[in-house]
Each structure stands twice: as C-alpha cells, then as structure tokens.
Design an enzyme around this catalytic site. Structure first.
Site, PDB file in Angstrom:
ATOM      1  N   ARG A  10     -42.708  37.413  28.142  1.00  0.00           N
ATOM      2  CA  ARG A  10     -41.262  37.598  28.301  1.00  0.00           C
ATOM      3  C   ARG A  10     -40.849  37.231  29.724  1.00  0.00           C
ATOM      4  O   ARG A  10     -39.811  36.632  29.969  1.00  0.00           O
ATOM      5  CB  ARG A  10     -40.946  39.071  28.001  1.00  0.00           C
ATOM      6  CG  ARG A  10     -39.509  39.394  27.867  1.00  0.00           C
ATOM      7  CD  ARG A  10     -39.322  40.595  26.976  1.00  0.00           C
ATOM      8  NE  ARG A  10     -40.033  41.757  27.469  1.00  0.00           N
ATOM      9  CZ  ARG A  10     -39.430  42.826  28.000  1.00  0.00           C
ATOM     10  NH1 ARG A  10     -38.127  42.872  28.113  1.00  0.00           N
ATOM     11  NH2 ARG A  10     -40.126  43.845  28.417  1.00  0.00           N
TER      12      ARG A  10
ATOM     13  N   HIS B  23     -21.817  45.677  23.658  1.00  0.00           N
ATOM     14  CA  HIS B  23     -22.454  46.373  22.534  1.00  0.00           C
ATOM     15  C   HIS B  23     -21.352  46.817  21.583  1.00  0.00           C
ATOM     16  O   HIS B  23     -20.303  47.279  22.035  1.00  0.00           O
ATOM     17  CB  HIS B  23     -23.243  47.580  23.076  1.00  0.00           C
ATOM     18  CG  HIS B  23     -23.959  48.315  22.002  1.00  0.00           C
ATOM     19  ND1 HIS B  23     -25.090  47.814  21.405  1.00  0.00           N
ATOM     20  CD2 HIS B  23     -23.698  49.491  21.378  1.00  0.00           C
ATOM     21  CE1 HIS B  23     -25.490  48.656  20.466  1.00  0.00           C
ATOM     22  NE2 HIS B  23     -24.669  49.685  20.436  1.00  0.00           N
TER      23      HIS B  23
HETATM   24  C1  GRF Z   1     -21.289  41.286  19.179  1.00  0.00           C
HETATM   25  O1  GRF Z   1     -20.861  42.118  18.150  1.00  0.00           O
HETATM   26  C2  GRF Z   1     -21.851  42.094  20.323  1.00  0.00           C
HETATM   27  O2  GRF Z   1     -21.337  43.384  20.368  1.00  0.00           O
HETATM   28  C3  GRF Z   1     -23.324  42.127  20.021  1.00  0.00           C
HETATM   29  O3  GRF Z   1     -23.603  40.902  19.422  1.00  0.00           O
HETATM   30  C4  GRF Z   1     -22.457  40.403  18.756  1.00  0.00           C
HETATM   31  C5  GRF Z   1     -22.291  38.976  19.177  1.00  0.00           C
HETATM   32  O4  GRF Z   1     -21.326  38.335  18.398  1.00  0.00           O
HETATM   33  N1  GRF Z   1     -24.076  42.353  21.233  1.00  0.00           N
HETATM   34  P1  GRF Z   1     -20.863  36.860  18.779  1.00  0.00           P
HETATM   35  O5  GRF Z   1     -22.109  35.959  18.748  1.00  0.00           O
HETATM   36  O6  GRF Z   1     -20.237  36.904  20.123  1.00  0.00           O
HETATM   37  O7  GRF Z   1     -19.905  36.487  17.695  1.00  0.00           O
END
Ligand code: GRF
Length: 199
Positions: free
Chosen positions: A64, A108
């Site tokens: 990683r 998130h």
């Molecule tokens: C979002 O819902 C975010 O909260 C989560 O991943 C998703 C990404 O969606 N961390 P996108 O690729 O921006 O449409």
C-alpha cells in the site's frame, strides 16, 4: 492553489468540484485526477473537462505504501497542496497521511462518527435513524475518523429506499464538498485537536 482529486467510481462529486472550479466558486486548479480503477466514469468526466488523469493499478505495487508513494510523487510534481478523496475506495497509508497531514479531505455519506465504512447509506437506513447526511472531514490514519469540517443533516423518510436516500445525500454532498474545498483553498479552516473552525 493546485488540488488533486482521487476517485474510484462514477465521480458525481468530482463533477460538482469541476463545475465549482469552472464557475469560479473554488479559486483553484484541478491539476490531476487519479483513479485506481481504469473503468471509472470519473476518468471520462476529467478528460471531458481537459484535466490530466492518472490510472494506477494496485496490483502493480507490492505494498500500500509503494502505491501511495507513486501517487505522492505525482502530486508533488504538480505542486498539489490539497488532496480530495471523492469515492476513492482505498485506505491511505500512514506514509501518505504524514506527507499530506491535514491536507487530505474525504466525504462520507453518513453523519460521522455513525456508520463508518463502505455502506454508510444502507447501514443508516437499516439502523432506522431518522436523520442522516454527508460529512466532509480531514483524513487521518483511521477509517472515516479525522477532524470534521462540514456536515449536513437530512431527514430519513418512512418510504425511503437506499436509492431515494442516496439521491438526497448525494445532492447535499455536491453542495458541502465544494464548500469545504473553497474554505480550505481560501485558508479559512483552522484545526485544533479534533475541532475545525471556520475563520
Ligand atoms: C459518495 O457517496 C461519497 O460519500 C462516498 O463515495 C461516494 C462517491 O460517489 N465516499 P461519486 O463517485 O462522487 O458519485
């Protein structure tokens, strides 16, 4: 200020950020979009906006940290000062977090510290909470853990499904993520311990 956005999926948040840079709301340049998934639609969004992209396959690296070192090398080359995680489905190594301390943001889809992990919407719905919503936070070594920058509460309706709730959470994400980035770029975020103050 140069920023980079790291994505693994459809990139609707990336699109909101691209649009906010384009209309002048975020006074910064997206210098690079990185994806660990070559088929991510986010890459197409970046290309359509004329933004440089980089695809890295985790399988090509033995750890990683090696993977993250390659990203950091590319970010430094472009003088990136803020790293924006937008649906990037990898945990950052302590190395990455140290190099970009308090300069990595994540979004998130639940009100942290509730419902950490990859199923924030489903978990909130299954738990039966009446209020949920997105959180923008700085990234530290632990999953969905660093200091919180912005949150937006929305009501869960009795007839909500994962799809309908996701749609409303996303709508708010597309507002608060550009806002948090703007505040950072304008150097209006002050961190003290776990608390982030807007100045
Ligand atoms: C979002 O819902 C975010 O909260 C989560 O991943 C998703 C990404 O969606 N961390 P996108 O690729 O921006 O449409």
């Amino acid at each position: 200020m140069n920023i980079a956005v790291l994505c693994s999926g459809s990139g609707t948040n990336l699109q909101a950020i691209i649009d906010s840079v384009r209309n002048g709301y975020i006074p910064a340049k997206i210098a690079l979009v990185v994806s660990d998934e070559g088929r991510a639609y986010a890459l197409e969004r970046a290309s359509n906006a004329g933004i440089e992209t980089l695809i890295l396959n985790a399988k090509d690296f033995k750890s990683r940290e090696d993977f993250d070192k390659e990203i950091v090398k590319n970010l430094k080359k472009r003088n990136v000062e803020l790293v924006v995680l937008a649906g990037f489905m990898r945990l950052m190594s302590p190395y990455f977090v140290k190099v970009y301390k308090n300069r990595i943001m994540n979004i998130h889809p639940a009100l942290l510290p509730a419902f950490k992990g990859t199923h924030g919407i489903k978990d909130a719905l299954d738990y039966g909470v009446k209020v949920t919503g997105p959180t923008v936070h700085f990234v530290d070594e632990k999953l969905d853990h660093g200091p919180i920058i912005l949150q937006k509460a929305i009501e869960v309706k009795d007839d909500d499904t994962e799809e309908t709730l996701l749609e409303r959470v996303h709508k708010e994400e597309h507002v608060i993520y550009p806002e948090a980035i703007k505040l950072f770029v304008e150097r209006r975020l002050e961190i003290e311990g776990r608390r982030v103050r807007i100045v």
